[in-house]
Design a protein around this motif. Structure first.
Motif, mmCIF file in Angstrom:
data_model
loop_
_atom_site.group_PDB
_atom_site.id
_atom_site.type_symbol
_atom_site.label_atom_id
_atom_site.label_comp_id
_atom_site.label_asym_id
_atom_site.label_seq_id
_atom_site.Cartn_x
_atom_site.Cartn_y
_atom_site.Cartn_z
ATOM 1 N N ILE A 1 8.471 -7.294 -1.889
ATOM 2 C CA ILE A 1 9.748 -7.325 -2.600
ATOM 3 C C ILE A 1 9.519 -7.246 -4.104
ATOM 4 O O ILE A 1 10.261 -6.589 -4.827
ATOM 5 C CB ILE A 1 10.516 -8.630 -2.265
ATOM 6 C CG1 ILE A 1 10.814 -8.677 -0.777
ATOM 7 C CG2 ILE A 1 11.788 -8.751 -3.068
ATOM 8 C CD1 ILE A 1 11.302 -10.025 -0.307
ATOM 9 N N ASP A 2 8.468 -7.935 -4.577
ATOM 10 C CA ASP A 2 8.203 -8.013 -6.009
ATOM 11 C C ASP A 2 6.708 -8.163 -6.232
ATOM 12 O O ASP A 2 6.031 -8.870 -5.488
ATOM 13 C CB ASP A 2 8.952 -9.225 -6.599
ATOM 14 C CG ASP A 2 8.743 -9.378 -8.092
ATOM 15 O OD1 ASP A 2 8.807 -8.365 -8.815
ATOM 16 O OD2 ASP A 2 8.507 -10.516 -8.535
ATOM 17 N N SER A 3 6.182 -7.488 -7.256
ATOM 18 C CA SER A 3 4.770 -7.626 -7.650
ATOM 19 C C SER A 3 4.718 -7.868 -9.140
ATOM 20 O O SER A 3 5.437 -7.213 -9.899
ATOM 21 C CB SER A 3 3.981 -6.351 -7.352
ATOM 22 O OG SER A 3 3.681 -6.239 -6.010
ATOM 23 N N ILE B 1 -2.847 -10.466 -8.898
ATOM 24 C CA ILE B 1 -1.520 -9.913 -8.660
ATOM 25 C C ILE B 1 -0.782 -10.856 -7.714
ATOM 26 O O ILE B 1 -1.298 -11.212 -6.655
ATOM 27 C CB ILE B 1 -1.592 -8.506 -7.999
ATOM 28 C CG1 ILE B 1 -2.428 -7.548 -8.841
ATOM 29 C CG2 ILE B 1 -0.203 -7.976 -7.726
ATOM 30 C CD1 ILE B 1 -1.745 -7.009 -10.048
ATOM 31 N N ARG B 2 0.414 -11.256 -8.107
ATOM 32 C CA ARG B 2 1.265 -12.120 -7.283
ATOM 33 C C ARG B 2 2.293 -11.217 -6.604
ATOM 34 O O ARG B 2 2.963 -10.434 -7.256
ATOM 35 C CB ARG B 2 1.974 -13.149 -8.175
ATOM 36 C CG ARG B 2 2.934 -14.037 -7.445
ATOM 37 C CD ARG B 2 3.700 -14.899 -8.466
ATOM 38 N NE ARG B 2 4.616 -15.780 -7.819
ATOM 39 C CZ ARG B 2 5.874 -15.479 -7.532
ATOM 40 N NH1 ARG B 2 6.362 -14.301 -7.830
ATOM 41 N NH2 ARG B 2 6.655 -16.365 -6.927
ATOM 42 N N ARG B 3 2.392 -11.309 -5.272
ATOM 43 C CA ARG B 3 3.341 -10.482 -4.528
ATOM 44 C C ARG B 3 4.283 -11.361 -3.721
ATOM 45 O O ARG B 3 3.850 -12.256 -3.008
ATOM 46 C CB ARG B 3 2.605 -9.541 -3.580
ATOM 47 C CG ARG B 3 1.664 -8.569 -4.272
ATOM 48 C CD ARG B 3 1.240 -7.461 -3.318
ATOM 49 N NE ARG B 3 0.108 -6.717 -3.792
ATOM 50 C CZ ARG B 3 0.154 -5.746 -4.695
ATOM 51 N NH1 ARG B 3 1.290 -5.419 -5.237
ATOM 52 N NH2 ARG B 3 -0.939 -5.120 -5.063
ATOM 53 N N ARG B 4 5.577 -11.089 -3.842
ATOM 54 C CA ARG B 4 6.584 -11.725 -2.988
ATOM 55 C C ARG B 4 6.794 -10.781 -1.821
ATOM 56 O O ARG B 4 7.000 -9.575 -1.990
ATOM 57 C CB ARG B 4 7.917 -11.893 -3.727
ATOM 58 C CG ARG B 4 8.039 -13.098 -4.577
ATOM 59 C CD ARG B 4 7.865 -14.420 -3.895
ATOM 60 N NE ARG B 4 9.033 -14.889 -3.168
ATOM 61 C CZ ARG B 4 9.019 -15.803 -2.223
ATOM 62 N NH1 ARG B 4 7.895 -16.376 -1.879
ATOM 63 N NH2 ARG B 4 10.102 -16.177 -1.619
ATOM 64 N N ARG B 5 6.740 -11.315 -0.609
ATOM 65 C CA ARG B 5 6.860 -10.502 0.601
ATOM 66 C C ARG B 5 7.972 -11.039 1.483
ATOM 67 O O ARG B 5 8.326 -12.208 1.420
ATOM 68 C CB ARG B 5 5.545 -10.511 1.373
ATOM 69 C CG ARG B 5 4.380 -9.890 0.630
ATOM 70 C CD ARG B 5 3.087 -10.012 1.444
ATOM 71 N NE ARG B 5 1.999 -9.353 0.787
ATOM 72 C CZ ARG B 5 1.670 -8.075 0.964
ATOM 73 N NH1 ARG B 5 2.339 -7.329 1.803
ATOM 74 N NH2 ARG B 5 0.658 -7.540 0.318
ATOM 75 N N PHE C 1 7.618 -15.034 1.569
ATOM 76 C CA PHE C 1 6.416 -15.790 1.212
ATOM 77 C C PHE C 1 5.686 -15.075 0.094
ATOM 78 O O PHE C 1 5.957 -13.916 -0.207
ATOM 79 C CB PHE C 1 5.514 -16.018 2.444
ATOM 80 C CG PHE C 1 5.089 -14.770 3.162
ATOM 81 C CD1 PHE C 1 3.827 -14.218 2.950
ATOM 82 C CD2 PHE C 1 5.936 -14.157 4.089
ATOM 83 C CE1 PHE C 1 3.425 -13.079 3.634
ATOM 84 C CE2 PHE C 1 5.540 -13.016 4.774
ATOM 85 C CZ PHE C 1 4.275 -12.472 4.542
ATOM 86 N N THR C 2 4.759 -15.798 -0.541
ATOM 87 C CA THR C 2 4.007 -15.276 -1.687
ATOM 88 C C THR C 2 2.544 -15.107 -1.320
ATOM 89 O O THR C 2 1.964 -15.956 -0.651
ATOM 90 C CB THR C 2 4.116 -16.254 -2.881
ATOM 91 O OG1 THR C 2 5.492 -16.438 -3.194
ATOM 92 C CG2 THR C 2 3.391 -15.729 -4.098
ATOM 93 N N THR C 3 1.966 -13.992 -1.767
ATOM 94 C CA THR C 3 0.525 -13.780 -1.602
ATOM 95 C C THR C 3 -0.070 -13.476 -2.976
ATOM 96 O O THR C 3 0.645 -13.068 -3.892
ATOM 97 C CB THR C 3 0.219 -12.610 -0.644
ATOM 98 O OG1 THR C 3 0.794 -11.413 -1.157
ATOM 99 C CG2 THR C 3 0.740 -12.896 0.757
ATOM 100 N N PHE C 4 -1.375 -13.701 -3.100
ATOM 101 C CA PHE C 4 -2.094 -13.406 -4.329
ATOM 102 C C PHE C 4 -3.251 -12.470 -3.998
ATOM 103 O O PHE C 4 -3.948 -12.658 -3.009
ATOM 104 C CB PHE C 4 -2.628 -14.688 -4.974
ATOM 105 C CG PHE C 4 -1.532 -15.580 -5.487
ATOM 106 C CD1 PHE C 4 -1.053 -15.424 -6.773
ATOM 107 C CD2 PHE C 4 -0.979 -16.552 -4.677
ATOM 108 C CE1 PHE C 4 -0.036 -16.237 -7.253
ATOM 109 C CE2 PHE C 4 0.035 -17.370 -5.136
ATOM 110 C CZ PHE C 4 0.513 -17.213 -6.428
#
Length: 165
Positions: free
Chosen positions: A14-16, A25-29, A38-41
Motif C-alpha cells: 500500500i505504501d513504501s 525500506i518500510r512497507r505497509r501491506r 501489516f508493516t514489513t521492513f
C-alpha cells in the motif's frame, strides 16, 4: 509476504518509504485474502565484518562497543548523543567502504581517536588513556602536547577565517 493473521502468501504493498536510518525500506501491506494490514521492513544483508584483536582473535564488528567506549569517555562533557551517533556512523561507513571482511582493532581505535579529537579534546584524552594503555606519565604528556598543538592550529585557522570574512 505471509500475512501474520491468516498465513496467506499474497499481499499488496500500500505504501513504501525509507525508514529513519536511511538503509531500510518500510512497507505497509494488505493481505489479499483477509484484508489485514501489516508493516514489513526491507534492508540490505551486510557481510559480517570481523575485527582482528591485538592477540589475533577475531570477533564480529559491533557499533555498540564503540558507542559504549565513547559514552564513557564523554561523561559530563558537552557532547550530544547526535554527535556521538554521527561519529559512529562516519567510522562504520569508512570501515565498511575500505575493508571487505576484516579490520584490525587498531584501525578502529585510531579512527575513533581522530573523530574524537575534532569533537571534544577532553573526550579524546579520556578515550586515548584507556585505548592506548599508557605506561608512564611521559606518554600522557606527549598526548596532551599533541592535542594542545592541534587546538592551537585549529584556533589559528578559525581566527584567519573570521578576519577574512
Amino acid at each position: 509476504m505471509r500475512c501474520p493473521r491468516c498465513n496467506n502468501n499474497k499481499s499488496s504493498v500500500i505504501d513504501s518509504r525509507q525508514a529513519e536510518d536511511g538503509n531500510t525500506i518500510r512497507r505497509r501491506r494488505e493481505c489479499d485474502h483477509c484484508g489485514t494490514r501489516f508493516t514489513t521492513f526491507e534492508r540490505i544483508e551486510e557481510v559480517p565484518l570481523l575485527v582482528v584483536k591485538k592477540d589475533g582473535t577475531r570477533e564480529q564488528f559491533s557499533r555498540d562497543k564503540i558507542l559504549n567506549g565513547i559514552i564513557q569517555s564523554a561523561q559530563k562533557r558537552p557532547v550530544s548523543s547526535t554527535d556521538i551517533e554521527n561519529v559512529i556512523s562516519r567510522i562504520e561507513q569508512k570501515i565498511r567502504s575500505e575493508y571487505d571482511s576484516e579490520v584490525s582493532s587498531e584501525v578502529i581505535g585510531n579512527l575513533v581517536m581522530d573523530e574524537l579529537a575534532d569533537l571534544d579534546e577532553i573526550t579524546y584524552v579520556r578515550f586515548a588513556s584507556v585505548y592506548r594503555s599508557f605506561k608512564d606519565v611521559d606518554e600522557i604528556e606527549n598526548l596532551l602536547q599533541q592535542i594542545t598543538n592541534r587546538v592551537r592550529s585549529k584556533n589559528k585557522k578559525n581566527k584567519v577565517n573570521d578576519e577574512t570574512n
